[in-house]
Design a protein around this motif. Structure first.
Motif, mmCIF file in Angstrom:
data_model
loop_
_atom_site.group_PDB
_atom_site.id
_atom_site.type_symbol
_atom_site.label_atom_id
_atom_site.label_comp_id
_atom_site.label_asym_id
_atom_site.label_seq_id
_atom_site.Cartn_x
_atom_site.Cartn_y
_atom_site.Cartn_z
ATOM 1 N N VAL A 148 0.857 -1.187 0.000
ATOM 2 C CA VAL A 148 0.000 0.000 0.000
ATOM 3 C C VAL A 148 0.889 1.232 0.000
ATOM 4 C CG1 VAL A 148 -1.796 1.293 1.198
ATOM 5 C CG2 VAL A 148 -1.812 -1.223 1.247
ATOM 6 N N LYS A 149 0.619 2.154 -0.931
ATOM 7 C CA LYS A 149 1.381 3.402 -1.012
ATOM 8 C C LYS A 149 0.481 4.513 -1.551
ATOM 9 C CE LYS A 149 5.648 5.391 -2.808
ATOM 10 N NZ LYS A 149 6.854 5.156 -3.648
ATOM 11 N N ASN A 150 0.415 5.592 -0.777
ATOM 12 C CA ASN A 150 -0.399 6.758 -1.170
ATOM 13 C C ASN A 150 -1.847 6.381 -1.424
ATOM 14 O OD1 ASN A 150 1.915 8.432 -1.058
ATOM 15 N ND2 ASN A 150 2.423 7.962 -3.215
ATOM 16 N N GLY A 151 -2.376 5.485 -0.625
ATOM 17 C CA GLY A 151 -3.770 5.088 -0.734
ATOM 18 C C GLY A 151 -4.047 4.059 -1.809
ATOM 19 N N ILE A 152 -3.002 3.637 -2.550
ATOM 20 C CA ILE A 152 -3.187 2.652 -3.619
ATOM 21 C C ILE A 152 -2.625 1.304 -3.150
ATOM 22 C CG2 ILE A 152 -2.663 2.026 -5.996
ATOM 23 C CD1 ILE A 152 -2.321 4.989 -6.605
ATOM 24 N N ALA A 153 -3.452 0.288 -3.133
ATOM 25 C CA ALA A 153 -3.025 -1.066 -2.795
ATOM 26 C C ALA A 153 -2.653 -1.798 -4.071
ATOM 27 C CB ALA A 153 -4.121 -1.803 -2.048
ATOM 28 N N THR A 154 -1.395 -2.177 -4.195
ATOM 29 C CA THR A 154 -0.943 -2.951 -5.354
ATOM 30 C C THR A 154 -1.014 -4.418 -4.989
ATOM 31 O OG1 THR A 154 0.520 -1.158 -6.052
ATOM 32 C CG2 THR A 154 0.928 -3.347 -6.970
ATOM 33 N N LEU A 155 -1.890 -5.165 -5.669
ATOM 34 C CA LEU A 155 -2.105 -6.580 -5.370
ATOM 35 C C LEU A 155 -1.652 -7.420 -6.555
ATOM 36 C CD1 LEU A 155 -5.663 -6.393 -3.722
ATOM 37 C CD2 LEU A 155 -3.411 -6.277 -2.621
ATOM 38 N N ASN A 156 -0.748 -8.346 -6.293
ATOM 39 C CA ASN A 156 -0.169 -9.210 -7.330
ATOM 40 C C ASN A 156 -0.800 -10.598 -7.235
ATOM 41 O OD1 ASN A 156 1.464 -10.342 -9.281
ATOM 42 N ND2 ASN A 156 3.213 -10.600 -7.897
ATOM 43 N N PHE A 157 -1.522 -10.995 -8.301
ATOM 44 C CA PHE A 157 -2.217 -12.277 -8.306
ATOM 45 C C PHE A 157 -1.540 -13.249 -9.269
ATOM 46 C CE2 PHE A 157 -5.481 -9.285 -6.928
ATOM 47 C CZ PHE A 157 -6.021 -9.942 -5.840
ATOM 48 N N SER A 158 -1.790 -14.530 -9.044
ATOM 49 C CA SER A 158 -1.298 -15.562 -9.963
ATOM 50 C C SER A 158 -2.108 -15.518 -11.252
ATOM 51 C CB SER A 158 -1.404 -16.941 -9.305
ATOM 52 O OG SER A 158 -2.754 -17.248 -9.012
ATOM 53 N N ASP A 159 -1.627 -16.205 -12.289
ATOM 54 C CA ASP A 159 -2.265 -16.098 -13.611
ATOM 55 C C ASP A 159 -3.667 -16.691 -13.656
ATOM 56 O OD1 ASP A 159 -1.526 -18.714 -13.357
ATOM 57 O OD2 ASP A 159 -0.219 -18.763 -15.116
ATOM 58 N N GLU A 160 -4.070 -17.485 -12.632
ATOM 59 C CA GLU A 160 -5.445 -18.007 -12.606
ATOM 60 C C GLU A 160 -6.467 -16.870 -12.524
ATOM 61 O OE1 GLU A 160 -2.912 -21.345 -11.006
ATOM 62 O OE2 GLU A 160 -3.057 -19.177 -10.695
#
Length: 269
Positions: free
Chosen positions: A196-208
């Motif tokens: 989470v940075k500057n109110g933005i949550a970066t979520l990394n998902f698997s290719d499924e």
């Protein structure tokens, strides 16, 4: 004169011979008494050897009966005779009795040992993990086939990464307590990272996560589930989606594609 002297000499010699013969006969008749008196005078006891021989014969006859016989016959100079018989079987019984008595005297020691062994075999129970509540976004389909958002509250483990914990719980899908709920996030999807940075949550998902194979509305619904769950946290305003660590413009097949090149907020749904 000479004849008379010869007669006297012959008579004297005959008397000596008779006396010697009488002594020999007397000796043979009374030789046992003579030997006994002789042994008393010299301090020897001829019966000692006889007694020792009889004792040896007796001990030989008792071999193999399970007893060890020690028998001693003293001479006359000693005042007492001692006879000692050691029973091996009795010795073993006495030793076992002694062992039992010692064990009875030390019951506390045995109890301590058994308690220590019990402690070693005890399994260590995990400590109770503190719980917290997380709001998750599931969906349901109404009679018209329209996908509708449904928020539920679930009890989850309290950790130092509450956002990660909440998204992973969302990926597990609804359980029996979540009535009339379903998820449109593809099965097998894994969260590979979150920040989470500057109110933005970066979520990394698997290719499924990229393909659900239903329709455009289902793609929007699965994005909505993640965004509404993440923005329940005060520090999160929007979500940027990554697939296998890469930032893509679109996800889905060529026929059904949806934009994910920029962050999504609740206002996008």
């Amino acid at each position: 004169m000479g004849g008379k002297n010869k007669q006297k000499t012959g008579l004297l010699l005959a008397c000596w011979l008779l006396l010697a013969l009488g002594l020999v006969i007397f000796y043979f008749i009374n030789r046992e008494k003579i030997h006994k008196n002789f042994d008393r005078v010299t301090g020897k006891n001829s019966t000692t050897s006889v007694a020792v021989e009889s004792t040896e014969k007796k001990s030989d006859s008792n071999k193999g009966n399970g007893l060890i016989d020690l028998e001693y016959v003293p001479g006359e100079a000693e005042t007492e005779s001692t006879t000692e018989v050691i029973d091996v079987n009795n010795v073993e019984k006495e030793s076992s009795v002694t062992k039992i008595e010692v064990e009875k005297q030390n019951p506390q020691k045995e109890e301590k040992v058994s308690k220590n062994e019990d402690k070693k075999t005890e399994t260590v129970k995990p400590k109770d993990v503190p719980k917290t509540k997380a709001k998750l976004c599931f969906v349901y389909v109404d009679s018209d086939g329209k996908v509708i958002r449904k928020m539920t509250t679930k009890e989850v483990d309290k950790t130092n990464a509450p956002l990660t914990n909440a998204i992973k719980t969302l990926l597990d899908g609804p359980d029996s307590s979540d009535k009339e709920c379903m998820t449109l996030i593809p099965a097998g999807t894994r969260l590979l990272g979150a920040s989470v940075k500057n109110g933005i949550a970066t979520l990394n998902f698997s290719d499924e996560f990229e393909f659900n194979g239903i329709n455009a509305d289902s793609y929007r619904a699965q994005l909505m589930q993640v965004v509404y769950t993440a923005t329940e946290f005060a520090t999160v305003e929007s979500v940027q989606f990554l697939i296998e660590g890469q930032r893509k413009d679109y996800m889905g097949s060529e026929e059904l594609q949806i934009w994910i090149g920029s962050p999504y907020s609740r206002s996008n749904f």
